[in-house]
Design an enzyme around this catalytic site. Structure first.
Site, PDB file in Angstrom:
ATOM      1  N   THR A   8      -0.711   5.936  -1.242  1.00  0.00           N
ATOM      2  CA  THR A   8      -0.862   5.821   0.332  1.00  0.00           C
ATOM      3  C   THR A   8       0.412   5.717   1.106  1.00  0.00           C
ATOM      4  OG1 THR A   8      -2.102   5.033   2.144  1.00  0.00           O
ATOM      5  CG2 THR A   8      -1.129   3.523   0.873  1.00  0.00           C
ATOM      6  N   ASN A   9       0.638   6.137   2.294  1.00  0.00           N
ATOM      7  CA  ASN A   9       1.741   5.628   3.200  1.00  0.00           C
ATOM      8  C   ASN A   9       1.410   4.997   4.256  1.00  0.00           C
ATOM      9  OD1 ASN A   9       4.060   6.983   1.698  1.00  0.00           O
ATOM     10  ND2 ASN A   9       3.490   8.921   2.331  1.00  0.00           N
ATOM     11  N   ASN A  10       0.017   4.340   4.272  1.00  0.00           N
ATOM     12  CA  ASN A  10      -0.551   3.813   5.524  1.00  0.00           C
ATOM     13  C   ASN A  10       0.166   2.360   5.463  1.00  0.00           C
ATOM     14  OD1 ASN A  10      -2.210   2.136   6.917  1.00  0.00           O
ATOM     15  ND2 ASN A  10      -3.851   3.672   6.875  1.00  0.00           N
ATOM     16  N   ASP A  69     -10.459   5.717  -1.588  1.00  0.00           N
ATOM     17  CA  ASP A  69     -11.046   6.723  -0.786  1.00  0.00           C
ATOM     18  C   ASP A  69     -12.307   6.089  -0.093  1.00  0.00           C
ATOM     19  OD1 ASP A  69     -11.107   9.437   0.227  1.00  0.00           O
ATOM     20  OD2 ASP A  69     -13.060   9.902  -0.847  1.00  0.00           O
ATOM     21  N   GLY A 149     -11.553   5.326  13.485  1.00  0.00           N
ATOM     22  CA  GLY A 149     -12.691   6.307  12.940  1.00  0.00           C
ATOM     23  C   GLY A 149     -13.913   5.841  13.654  1.00  0.00           C
ATOM     24  N   TYR A 150     -14.985   5.635  12.718  1.00  0.00           N
ATOM     25  CA  TYR A 150     -16.395   5.539  13.365  1.00  0.00           C
ATOM     26  C   TYR A 150     -16.710   3.860  13.829  1.00  0.00           C
ATOM     27  CZ  TYR A 150     -16.912   9.924  11.155  1.00  0.00           C
ATOM     28  OH  TYR A 150     -16.827  11.413  10.790  1.00  0.00           O
ATOM     29  N   ASP A 151     -15.787   3.134  14.005  1.00  0.00           N
ATOM     30  CA  ASP A 151     -15.901   1.823  14.531  1.00  0.00           C
ATOM     31  C   ASP A 151     -16.655   1.623  15.662  1.00  0.00           C
ATOM     32  OD1 ASP A 151     -14.686   0.542  12.162  1.00  0.00           O
ATOM     33  OD2 ASP A 151     -12.807   0.110  12.955  1.00  0.00           O
TER      34      ASP A 151
HETATM   35  P1  IMP Z   1      -9.962   6.723   4.054  1.00  0.00           P
HETATM   36  O1  IMP Z   1     -10.405   7.285   2.747  1.00  0.00           O
HETATM   37  O2  IMP Z   1      -9.665   5.326   3.921  1.00  0.00           O
HETATM   38  O3  IMP Z   1      -8.591   7.549   4.721  1.00  0.00           O
HETATM   39  O4  IMP Z   1     -11.036   7.183   4.954  1.00  0.00           O
HETATM   40  C1  IMP Z   1     -11.555   8.151   5.449  1.00  0.00           C
HETATM   41  C2  IMP Z   1     -12.269   8.393   6.815  1.00  0.00           C
HETATM   42  O5  IMP Z   1     -13.339   7.457   6.842  1.00  0.00           O
HETATM   43  C3  IMP Z   1     -11.546   8.014   7.895  1.00  0.00           C
HETATM   44  O6  IMP Z   1     -10.720   8.917   8.563  1.00  0.00           O
HETATM   45  C4  IMP Z   1     -12.683   7.378   9.089  1.00  0.00           C
HETATM   46  O7  IMP Z   1     -13.004   8.610   9.581  1.00  0.00           O
HETATM   47  C5  IMP Z   1     -13.597   7.015   8.031  1.00  0.00           C
HETATM   48  N1  IMP Z   1     -13.390   5.582   7.729  1.00  0.00           N
HETATM   49  C6  IMP Z   1     -12.765   4.857   6.799  1.00  0.00           C
HETATM   50  N2  IMP Z   1     -13.074   3.555   6.876  1.00  0.00           N
HETATM   51  C7  IMP Z   1     -13.226   3.270   8.193  1.00  0.00           C
HETATM   52  C8  IMP Z   1     -13.358   2.042   8.840  1.00  0.00           C
HETATM   53  O8  IMP Z   1     -13.125   0.962   8.507  1.00  0.00           O
HETATM   54  N3  IMP Z   1     -13.970   2.211  10.196  1.00  0.00           N
HETATM   55  C9  IMP Z   1     -14.112   3.535  10.823  1.00  0.00           C
HETATM   56  N4  IMP Z   1     -14.097   4.604  10.040  1.00  0.00           N
HETATM   57  C10 IMP Z   1     -13.710   4.542   8.986  1.00  0.00           C
END
Ligand code: IMP
Length: 194
Positions: A8-10, A69, A149-151
């Site tokens: 990741t780069n987050n 993921d 995101g969907y929080d």
């Molecule tokens: P990632 O794999 O952590 O990058 O997550 C992929 C996608 O899932 C994100 O772009 C969000 O849309 C959703 N997502 C993952 N974790 C969260 C969270 O903690 N809150 C809300 N949405 C999330």
């Protein structure tokens, strides 16, 4: 100190993991190892996608590494958006992605859902997985300004506020990602003892 590459780069994710695993491991980002590739994420499960990231890094850079993921699974939508969480509506616009979930749930009674994270770790050529999940439900409209995101539409079981109404500190104690990272950290602490 052992180097471990996080796919990741987050900066936020990197900090979170570094803080938990402490002084035994130096967590490096993709930037740190000069990887600027778009690592493929074409799996149908979180596990496949997490594994793709570590397989890629191991085959190209021969490093110990881990990758994660995550996403949202809604029961009445047969587990969607799932691995498509980031682009459910066909774009990365989260307003559109949230609208689509709400629209598809509009006439459904069952609004149960969960966030999930799977972490893949490749250490000394061995494959390990760690998982975290948090159960909850999708409400009718958005509430709260925090998080991402969907929080704003997700209320975890046992709470009456959405993830977006919680402080980062509060969310990070119970989140799917926190649970998975804690498991990874506990494992790393154990293996680095000897
Ligand atoms: P990632 O794999 O952590 O990058 O997550 C992929 C996608 O899932 C994100 O772009 C969000 O849309 C959703 N997502 C993952 N974790 C969260 C969270 O903690 N809150 C809300 N949405 C999330």
């Amino acid at each position: 100190m052992l180097d471990l590459v996080f796919a990741t780069n987050n900066a936020h994710k990197l900090e979170e993991v570094q803080a938990i695993v402490g002084d035994r491991f130096r967590i490096k980002s993709l930037d740190d190892i000069g990887c600027h590739d778009d690592i493929p994420e074409t799996g149908h499960t979180f596990r496949d996608n997490a594994r793709q990231k570590t397989d890629y890094l191991f085959s190209k850079y021969n490093v110990d590494c881990f990758g994660d993921d995550s996403g949202l699974e809604v029961d009445a939508l047969n587990g969607e958006p799932g691995v498509y969480s980031a682009r459910y509506s066909g774009s990365r616009d989260m307003e559109k992605n949230i609208d689509l979930v709400l629209e598809r749930l509009a006439r459904k009674e069952d609004r149960t859902a969960r966030f999930k994270t799977v972490i893949s770790l490749l250490l000394n050529g061995e494959q390990y997985f760690f998982e975290g999940a948090i159960e909850g439900r999708i409400i009718m409209e958005r509430r709260g300004e925090q998080g991402f995101g969907y929080d704003p539409i997700f209320i975890p079981d046992g709470y009456d506020k959405t993830f977006a109404e919680m402080s980062a500190e509060e969310k990070n104690k119970i989140s799917h990602r926190a649970v998975a990272v804690q498991q990874l950290a506990a494992f790393l602490k154990e293996v680095s003892k000897g």
